[in-house]
Design an enzyme around this catalytic site. Structure first.
Site, PDB file in Angstrom:
ATOM      1  N   ASP A 286       0.931  -1.072   0.179  1.00  9.37           N
ATOM      2  CA  ASP A 286      -0.374   0.282   0.321  1.00  9.37           C
ATOM      3  C   ASP A 286       0.786   1.545   0.234  1.00  9.37           C
ATOM      4  OD1 ASP A 286      -2.275   1.821  -0.028  1.00  9.37           O
ATOM      5  OD2 ASP A 286      -3.472   0.279   1.470  1.00  9.37           O
TER       6      ASP A 286
HETATM    7  C1  BGC Z   1      -5.122   2.975  -0.420  1.00  8.81           C
HETATM    8  C2  BGC Z   1      -5.570   2.660  -1.243  1.00  8.81           C
HETATM    9  C3  BGC Z   1      -4.925   2.888  -2.204  1.00  8.81           C
HETATM   10  C4  BGC Z   1      -3.837   3.627  -2.470  1.00  8.81           C
HETATM   11  C5  BGC Z   1      -4.141   3.703  -4.448  1.00  8.81           C
HETATM   12  C6  BGC Z   1      -4.053   3.733  -0.155  1.00  8.81           C
HETATM   13  O1  BGC Z   1      -3.780   5.429   0.514  1.00  8.81           O
HETATM   14  O2  BGC Z   1      -5.078   2.519   1.980  1.00  8.81           O
HETATM   15  O3  BGC Z   1      -6.764   1.473  -1.284  1.00  8.81           O
HETATM   16  O4  BGC Z   1      -4.823   1.306  -3.335  1.00  8.81           O
HETATM   17  O5  BGC Z   1      -3.371   4.099  -1.140  1.00  8.81           O
HETATM   18  O6  BGC Z   1      -4.337   5.093  -3.953  1.00  8.81           O
END
Ligand code: BGC
Length: 764
Positions: A286
């Site tokens: 993530d």
């Molecule tokens: C979130 C993810 C997301 C990623 C990209 C993160 O902060 O937890 O779910 O896919 O950002 O935007």
């Protein structure tokens, strides 16, 4: 076999697996393997680097000359937060034509519930209990996104959530692993266009593996501390189902499980996901999560964090640049790490190959198709259909709904959310545009005949505490025959980082509701929100309540369809609505205890003494404009053994005189086992279309493995003995009961809730 030899044999097997089915190492190398042999260490690391192409509100804004140089140098493998057929073609051209090895880039975005045509938020789509509707929505999103240069979406989010304080409950399918698994599979199929990656697919990401939804107290990013059994039986089944459904990618969760941050959880990622489940796709961290291993306190420096993640088999480093900047020395120091790196690079290249990018790097960049697809009439029609299916009727005293526009002279539409297009899009809106949303006010206005006067006032806005607009709203409501009161949460009250300590209505919304309900005029409460709410303060007084979540671009048309009776609501709650914040969690599928939850007992049972024992609205609940009777329960056998199946069937008749869907639900219980089992578990459901007076027979076909539990020995175990089952209209409205015997104790091979029940609907 010596330790070294065993190690080498495993390595050969891994290479064989990575190089494609049935291909021996002696054969010609696959394209990814051939490329890998030519790559420098920097180029290998570069493939694992995912950079952000823009700040969230300025798509592609970082794609400047410096960025192009990075691509030329082969030090980027993927971009996220980018889009557009033309700009991405230009960027891809640099990668393919100007970098040494010409490896194409992967372009990604959070296309969660639509790209330009925004569908209902995922929690709302789960309320359809119609996986085919979910699949259709994901397909439309994919058609749009892949025409705009995107190869990869960070969806579906399939985290089970039992604490509605958690803001991200809106992104998933709610509290139940069986419903969650079905919705996960549907979305993977919809995004990818089938159950494997192929040229033209929008690669799906099952996220956030494995217990992000269990964050303690519902505080986003917080520790999960679940038992191994709960992890296996509740949180992991949708992920297992998604892995079987061919999800090309998985994302590791930000949080830790019992002290092990998932990004560094070798046992879960490399052990369970890859080795035991046999999943070989692209595992992405993530956002910045590899670097966050320092904050978790499990790595002393960034290099150590990178090694932990690589060792756990995290392939791609989203945005954090740990792999890019800090891994090189660590790899030079320990050549064994080079093998791990090579595996990660191979998995990344393999995905690019499966998507067809080596052969046709610009296949996703067709501006004409992009112009045709985005927000097309057909896509909007699909969004409206799904939005109607998502609406849940929670209360309808004296059949206030549907409203008959011919009998009304005036209707008051009250509430700031009634005209808030942005909130209807939810917090992940990709390229959705607020001005393309049909708001509730616009939808009602469009549907109202000329004889019906539509009055409106904002009254109060969930974003602030200003109550000064309430008197004007009350005046309008008093002058109208009926009031539609749109209240709830704006888009910024749910989603990532938007956990709330209270799940009550925001204070201004409650104040507005209380004053309007005090007018004595008929008021239909239309809820717009991203989580189960505690509605005790208004539920008694409001004669009718419709849960409409955040329904996307066609929100207003869908709400009007239901309000005026063009469509009978048949959505069902994918998570219970507790009576108060303090009653969280209120999930139906709780273990049997020594003091069973008995509504007739004030004490000495599992309850709060100051609240009724039941949730306000239970899991699976939803009313209809029609009524249904259940009859003629039958079962194919009384006994079922390993490898066999049992069919249970029931007739459902629409007796209410209004064409409507009914969601038929199958629950099971293992009443005597070696460990305490849940009092109910969902194991089948079907949304059935029934014309007025129509009767259909629904047959569920189950295998004993669907009754397995995670034993103390760490395996799926099906124990011999009786199983009780019920078929009904919600977890609290069970209409028919039966039981059967499992004849032999045996082990299962998969998470029980991940396995699908076959359902057949026939006319009878
Ligand atoms: C979130 C993810 C997301 C990623 C990209 C993160 O902060 O937890 O779910 O896919 O950002 O935007």
């Amino acid at each position: 076999m010596s330790g070294f030899a065993r190690h080498a044999a495993v390595a050969c097997l891994a290479v064989a697996l990575l190089s494609g089915a049935g291909q021996s190492p002696a054969q010609a190398p696959s394209r990814p393997e051939a490329l890998l042999r030519k790559m420098t260490l920097d180029e290998k690391l570069g493939q694992l680097v995912q950079r952000a192409g823009g700040r969230s509100k300025a798509l592609n804004s970082r794609l400047d000359d410096a960025e192009l140089d990075r691509v030329r140098a082969g030090t980027v493998g993927s971009y996220l937060h980018v889009a557009g057929a033309e700009p991405l073609a230009k960027l891809q051209k640099v990668a393919v034509e100007e970098s040494r090895l010409g490896i194409p880039l992967l372009f990604a975005m959070d296309v969660v519930h639509g790209y330009r045509t925004i569908f209902p938020v995922p929690l709302a789509m789960a309320a359809t209990w119609a996986p085919d509707a979910e699949e259709r929505a994901a397909r439309v999103a994919a058609e749009e996104a892949t025409s705009a240069g995107l190869h990869w979406t960070f969806a579906p989010m399939i985290d089970i959530a039992r604490d509605p304080r958690w803001g991200r409950i809106v992104e998933g399918a709610g509290e139940d692993p069986y419903l969650g698994a079905r919705m996960a599979v549907a979305q993977v199929a919809g995004f990818q266009g089938g159950n494997s990656l192929r040229p033209g697919s929008l690669m799906a990401t099952a996220k956030h593996f494995g217990a992000y939804g269990a964050a303690i107290g519902g505080r986003d990013y917080n520790t999960a501390d679940v038992s191994e059994r709960t992890l296996q039986e509740v949180y992991l089944p949708p992920f297992y189902a998604a892995s079987r459904a061919g999800a090309g990618s998985f994302m590791a969760a930000f949080n830790d499980i019992a002290g092990v941050p998932t990004t560094a959880n070798r046992d879960l990622l490399r052990g369970a996901l890859r080795e035991r489940w046999g999943w070989q796709g692209l595992l992405v961290s993530d956002w910045g999560a590899i670097g966050e291993l320092l904050n978790h306190g499990v790595a002393a420096d960034r290099a150590a964090a990178g090694v932990l993640a690589l060792d756990a088999s995290v392939d791609m480093d989203m945005v954090g640049a740990v792999y890019a900047d800090d891994l090189k020395d660590a790899i030079a120091k320990d050549p064994a790490r080079l093998k791990l790196l090579d595996e990660a690079v191979l998995r990344t290249l393999r995905v690019k190959e499966q998507l067809g990018l080596f052969d046709k790097p610009f296949a996703y960049n067709d501006p004409e198709r992009e112009a045709r697809e985005l927000g097309s009439t057909e896509h909007r029609a699909a969004a409206r259909a799904v939005a109607r299916q998502s609406i849940v009727l929670l209360k309808n005293d004296r059949k206030l709904l549907p409203l008959d526009p011919a009998k009304l002279r005036s209707i008051a539409v009250i509430g700031a959310l009634a005209a808030d297009g942005l909130s209807a899009l939810g917090s992940w809106r990709a390229q959705g545009k607020a001005d393309e949303v049909v708001t509730v006010l616009a939808g009602i206005t469009a549907a109202a005949p000329r004889t019906l006067k539509v009055l409106s006032a904002p009254g109060a806005d969930p974003r602030n505490a200003d109550l000064s607009g309430i008197p004007a709203a009350v005046k309008i409501a008093k002058a109208a025959d009926v009031t539609v009161l749109v209240i709830g949460e704006d888009y910024d009250l749910s989603g990532e980082s938007r956990s709330r300590s209270s799940i009550e209505l925001p204070p201004s919304q409650l104040a507005l509701a209380e004053q309007l309900l005090a007018t004595g005029k008929p008021v239909v409460v239309v809820l717009a929100n991203g989580r189960p709410l505690a509605l005790s303060a208004i539920a008694e007084k409001a004669p009718a309540i419709l849960e409409t979540w955040m329904l996307g671009v066609e929100a207003g048309n869908a709400v009007a369809d239901v309000l005026f009776g063009a469509y009978s609501p048949a959505g069902r709650l994918p998570a219970a609505f507790p009576r108060a914040t303090g009653a969280v969690p209120s999930n139906y599928s709780a273990n049997a205890t020594g003091r069973p939850a008995d509504p007739d007992l004030a004490k000495d049972t599992v309850r709060y003494h100051d609240l009724p024992i039941t949730p306000l609205y239970p899991f699976g609940f939803g009313l209809s404009y029609s009524a249904f009777t259940y009859s003629e329960l039958a079962q194919s056998t009384q006994e079922v053994g390993p490898g066999e199946r049992i069919d249970v069937s029931i007739s459902v008749e629409n007796t209410g005189g209004v064409p409507s869907d009914e969601v038929v639900q199958l629950y099971v219980r293992d009443p005597v086992a070696s460990i305490a089992r849940p009092v109910l578990e969902l194991r089948g459901f079907k949304r059935v279309e029934l014309g007025a007076g129509q009767k259909k027979r629904v047959t569920f076909s189950l295998s004993p493995e669907q009754l397995a539990f995670w034993s103390n020995r760490g395996q799926w175990l099906v124990e011999a003995g009786r199983i009780d089952f019920w078929i009904g209209a919600s977890s609290a409205d069970l209409r028919a009961q039966g039981s059967f015997e499992i004849t032999k104790t045996h082990t299962g091979s998969a998470p029980a809730a991940a396995l699908p029940t076959r359902v057949i609907v026939s006319n009878n």
